[in-house]
Design an enzyme around this catalytic site. Structure first.
Site, PDB file in Angstrom:
ATOM      1  N   ILE A 221       0.816  -1.220   0.000  1.00 47.30           N
ATOM      2  CA  ILE A 221       0.000   0.000   0.000  1.00 47.30           C
ATOM      3  C   ILE A 221       0.855   1.279   0.000  1.00 47.30           C
ATOM      4  CG2 ILE A 221      -1.699   1.334   1.340  1.00 47.30           C
ATOM      5  CD1 ILE A 221      -3.052  -1.309   2.043  1.00 47.30           C
ATOM      6  N   GLU A 240      12.261   6.252   6.440  1.00 44.91           N
ATOM      7  CA  GLU A 240      13.242   5.248   6.861  1.00 44.91           C
ATOM      8  C   GLU A 240      13.722   4.524   5.614  1.00 44.91           C
ATOM      9  OE1 GLU A 240      11.507   2.463   9.569  1.00 44.91           O
ATOM     10  OE2 GLU A 240      12.668   0.844   8.705  1.00 44.91           O
ATOM     11  N   GLY A 338      10.217   0.718  11.762  1.00 43.03           N
ATOM     12  CA  GLY A 338      10.080   2.102  12.214  1.00 43.03           C
ATOM     13  C   GLY A 338       8.638   2.552  12.288  1.00 43.03           C
TER      14      GLY A 338
HETATM   15  N1  COA Z   1      -5.138 -11.962   9.005  1.00 44.28           N
HETATM   16  C1  COA Z   1      -4.498 -12.976   8.411  1.00 44.28           C
HETATM   17  N2  COA Z   1      -3.641 -12.810   7.373  1.00 44.28           N
HETATM   18  C2  COA Z   1      -3.486 -11.568   6.905  1.00 44.28           C
HETATM   19  C3  COA Z   1      -4.124 -10.454   7.456  1.00 44.28           C
HETATM   20  C4  COA Z   1      -4.990 -10.694   8.545  1.00 44.28           C
HETATM   21  N3  COA Z   1      -5.635  -9.700   9.143  1.00 44.28           N
HETATM   22  N4  COA Z   1      -3.760  -9.344   6.780  1.00 44.28           N
HETATM   23  C5  COA Z   1      -2.908  -9.751   5.829  1.00 44.28           C
HETATM   24  N5  COA Z   1      -2.749 -11.085   5.891  1.00 44.28           N
HETATM   25  C6  COA Z   1      -1.876 -11.914   5.049  1.00 44.28           C
HETATM   26  C7  COA Z   1      -2.018 -11.603   3.574  1.00 44.28           C
HETATM   27  O1  COA Z   1      -3.058 -12.363   3.010  1.00 44.28           O
HETATM   28  C8  COA Z   1      -0.646 -12.020   3.056  1.00 44.28           C
HETATM   29  O2  COA Z   1      -0.595 -13.436   3.000  1.00 44.28           O
HETATM   30  P1  COA Z   1       0.297 -14.194   1.902  1.00 44.28           P
HETATM   31  O3  COA Z   1       1.722 -13.809   2.220  1.00 44.28           O
HETATM   32  O4  COA Z   1      -0.013 -15.625   2.165  1.00 44.28           O
HETATM   33  O5  COA Z   1      -0.194 -13.661   0.594  1.00 44.28           O
HETATM   34  C9  COA Z   1       0.274 -11.620   4.200  1.00 44.28           C
HETATM   35  O6  COA Z   1      -0.536 -11.549   5.375  1.00 44.28           O
HETATM   36  C10 COA Z   1       0.966 -10.268   3.961  1.00 44.28           C
HETATM   37  O7  COA Z   1      -0.003  -9.299   3.697  1.00 44.28           O
HETATM   38  P2  COA Z   1       0.290  -8.102   2.686  1.00 44.28           P
HETATM   39  O8  COA Z   1      -0.830  -7.150   2.843  1.00 44.28           O
HETATM   40  O9  COA Z   1       0.584  -8.601   1.305  1.00 44.28           O
HETATM   41  O10 COA Z   1       1.651  -7.558   3.256  1.00 44.28           O
HETATM   42  P3  COA Z   1       2.616  -6.410   2.775  1.00 44.28           P
HETATM   43  O11 COA Z   1       3.736  -6.978   2.036  1.00 44.28           O
HETATM   44  O12 COA Z   1       1.887  -5.292   2.129  1.00 44.28           O
HETATM   45  O13 COA Z   1       3.205  -5.934   4.194  1.00 44.28           O
HETATM   46  C11 COA Z   1       3.021  -5.535   6.565  1.00 44.28           C
HETATM   47  C12 COA Z   1       2.315  -5.496   5.191  1.00 44.28           C
HETATM   48  C13 COA Z   1       2.078  -4.895   7.560  1.00 44.28           C
HETATM   49  C14 COA Z   1       3.352  -6.957   6.935  1.00 44.28           C
HETATM   50  C15 COA Z   1       4.325  -4.704   6.466  1.00 44.28           C
HETATM   51  O14 COA Z   1       4.011  -3.399   6.080  1.00 44.28           O
HETATM   52  C16 COA Z   1       5.065  -4.653   7.787  1.00 44.28           C
HETATM   53  O15 COA Z   1       5.788  -5.552   8.122  1.00 44.28           O
HETATM   54  N6  COA Z   1       4.913  -3.500   8.534  1.00 44.28           N
HETATM   55  C17 COA Z   1       5.579  -3.307   9.817  1.00 44.28           C
HETATM   56  C18 COA Z   1       6.802  -2.456   9.683  1.00 44.28           C
HETATM   57  C19 COA Z   1       6.563  -1.090   9.148  1.00 44.28           C
HETATM   58  O16 COA Z   1       5.462  -0.701   8.805  1.00 44.28           O
HETATM   59  N7  COA Z   1       7.598  -0.311   9.079  1.00 44.28           N
HETATM   60  C20 COA Z   1       7.485   1.061   8.613  1.00 44.28           C
HETATM   61  C21 COA Z   1       8.749   1.716   8.286  1.00 44.28           C
HETATM   62  S1  COA Z   1       9.556   1.033   6.798  1.00 44.28           S
END
Ligand code: COA
Length: 446
Positions: A221, A240, A338
């Site tokens: 996103i 970051e 972060g």
């Molecule tokens: N329950 C169960 N599974 C869920 C879920 C929920 N509520 N929401 C998402 N998922 C699953 C998705 O289906 C996907 O599964 P898959 O790997 O089998 O396809 C997986 O979780 C990842 O979801 P996705 O939305 O594709 O992840 P993303 O690559 O866009 O990353 C985060 C999202 C939140 C994991 C990632 O942003 C993160 O690690 N954030 C924390 C760190 C951060 O924000 N740092 C900021 C500074 S860089």
């Protein structure tokens, strides 16, 4: 001895560098696209002579045998600030464990736990310039503090890495050895935004005023949102992670940094992960300022920016506003990174805002990401008392300063319509909000 001779004297082979590691030692490594691919690949070949070696990693990106292979058990243990795909896959096998951290304190926290000791540091850098200075290139998040602490510093020189500017410089005299390995940096492809990402991006773009400074986090996103910011003016970057979408915004003249109050004119960040286009953009680019994660992610530094808006994504948000971004129930998925640093920092900024943007459902629409309470075992990434603004494809919920009852009402409005009645019933049944509808009372967010 001149810099060129110094370099030649310190140049050794990758197997010789890895042969310096002893049993029971700890190796700290550079993160993500700055990971020392050659030495990390070689490490598994030294299994038979090494026992109980701990390796600190952060967002490892490649398939390393010392992490992946079951026969490495007892020889190597991985401690990890932020899971990537390989260690997520092997987590159930028990050879890796997450280090809870806020990114700006990742190195300092770990080094305080180890009594300031680190036996070996492995990182990457560009070839030295005529004066012997090398650039640490694609990450400064945790690297410099480990270099300062380590007894033995070995850098992998890679001519494919961009010479990034800022606090990235290190002189050949400051390292013990160098090895050479010219593997192209890991590329993270960006996909064009899906329709639901465009809707979310539109809501987020409306919350970002011209002249704001932005942070975009890791995940689909935040990256997709850059495409929706093309009509903005004079944005600045204090982030970051540098992403490929930021290059498009710079080249379109949207990012100028002219209105920035901290490092005006510069795009500031601590690591880069994206496509080759991003790495080419960073090479010798005076508009790009790398600073250590302890600085870029310090909420009080972030908060000095004028109109600072942070945009991160999450896996679940509960009706009290607790955000989980790092685990699926008890199963560890990524890390805090972060997220809390930037969400808090943005709210300290004059005119700032912390945004968590997520799709309202997951798993092909079968589950809601807006939930009455987080799944059992879920880790809280942003506590309810820190949360600011939540965005889904159904709109914007401003939670800051609102009661749990008002938060619940606002979150139900941006939940997927198929799950709104379920959330309503559950919050009442569980006693989180015993009566959502109280005669004569209208929540302030209505
Ligand atoms: N329950 C169960 N599974 C869920 C879920 C929920 N509520 N929401 C998402 N998922 C699953 C998705 O289906 C996907 O599964 P898959 O790997 O089998 O396809 C997986 O979780 C990842 O979801 P996705 O939305 O594709 O992840 P993303 O690559 O866009 O990353 C985060 C999202 C939140 C994991 C990632 O942003 C993160 O690690 N954030 C924390 C760190 C951060 O924000 N740092 C900021 C500074 S860089």
């Amino acid at each position: 001895m001149n810099a060129r001779e110094l370099y030649r004297n310190k140049l050794i082979s990758i197997p010789d560098a890895v042969a310096m590691v002893q049993s029971h030692q700890c190796i700290g490594t550079a993160m993500a696209a700055a990971e020392p691919v050659g030495m990390l690949t070689e490490l598994a070949n030294h299994r038979d002579r090494l026992d109980d070696v701990t390796v600190w990693v952060c967002l490892p990106l490649r398939q390393y045998n010392f992490i992946l292979k079951p026969e490495m058990s007892g020889h190597f243990f991985v401690e990890n600030w932020f899971y990537g795909a390989p260690d997520r896959a092997v987590h159930p096998e028990g050879r890796t464990s997450y280090i809870p951290n806020n990114l700006h304190q990742a190195s300092s926290g770990k080094l305080s736990a180890s009594g300031g000791k680190l036996n070996v540091y492995w990182g990457t850098c560009t070839p030295p310039d005529a004066h012997g200075y090398m650039s640490l290139s694609l990450s400064l998040v945790i690297e410099k503090q480990m270099i300062d602490a380590a007894d033995l510093v070995v850098l992998e020189v890679n001519e494919q890495l961009p010479r990034t500017l800022g606090d990235t410089q290190i002189h050949i005299s400051e390292v013990d050895y160098v090895v050479e390995n010219h593997t192209p940096p890991f590329e993270l492809p960006s996909a064009p935004p899906a329709p639901w990402e465009q809707t979310i991006g539109g809501y987020v773009a409306d919350l970002i005023a011209d002249g704001s400074t932005i942070q975009l986090g890791i995940g689909g996103i935040p990256n997709a949102i850059t495409a929706l910011l093309m009509d903005h003016h004079d944005l600045g970057v204090h982030t970051e992670m540098f992403t490929t979408g930021l290059v498009d915004l710079f080249e379109a003249g949207v990012i100028t940094g002219r209105k920035k109050s901290v490092w005006p004119g510069k795009m500031v960040g601590a690591f880069a992960l994206g496509e080759q286009k991003l790495y080419d953009f960073m090479d010798n680019n005076i508009a790009v300022e790398f600073q250590q994660g302890r600085i870029t992610n310090d909420p009080f530094v972030i908060g000095k920016n004028y109109k600072m808006v942070s945009v991160n994504t999450a896996l679940q948000v509960d009706c009290g506003g607790q955000v989980c971004s790092q685990s699926i129930g008890p199963r560890h998925f990524s890390g805090t990174g972060g997220q809390l640093d930037t969400h808090r920092g943005a709210q300290l900024s004059p005119g700032g805002r912390g945004i968590i943007a997520l799709r309202s459902t997951a798993r092909n629409g079968t589950i809601s990401t807006i939930v009455p309470m987080l799944a059992e075992g879920a880790a809280v990434t942003v506590p309810g008392q820190d949360v600011d603004t939540i965005v889904t494809e159904y709109g914007v919920a401003e939670l800051k300063g609102r009661s749990v009852k008002a938060r619940t009402e606002a979150l139900i409005r941006i939940a997927h319509p198929d799950f709104r009645a379920w959330i309503r019933e559950e919050v009442e049944r569980l006693g989180i909000v015993p009566r959502l509808v109280v005669p004569g009372y209208t929540p302030a967010t209505a």
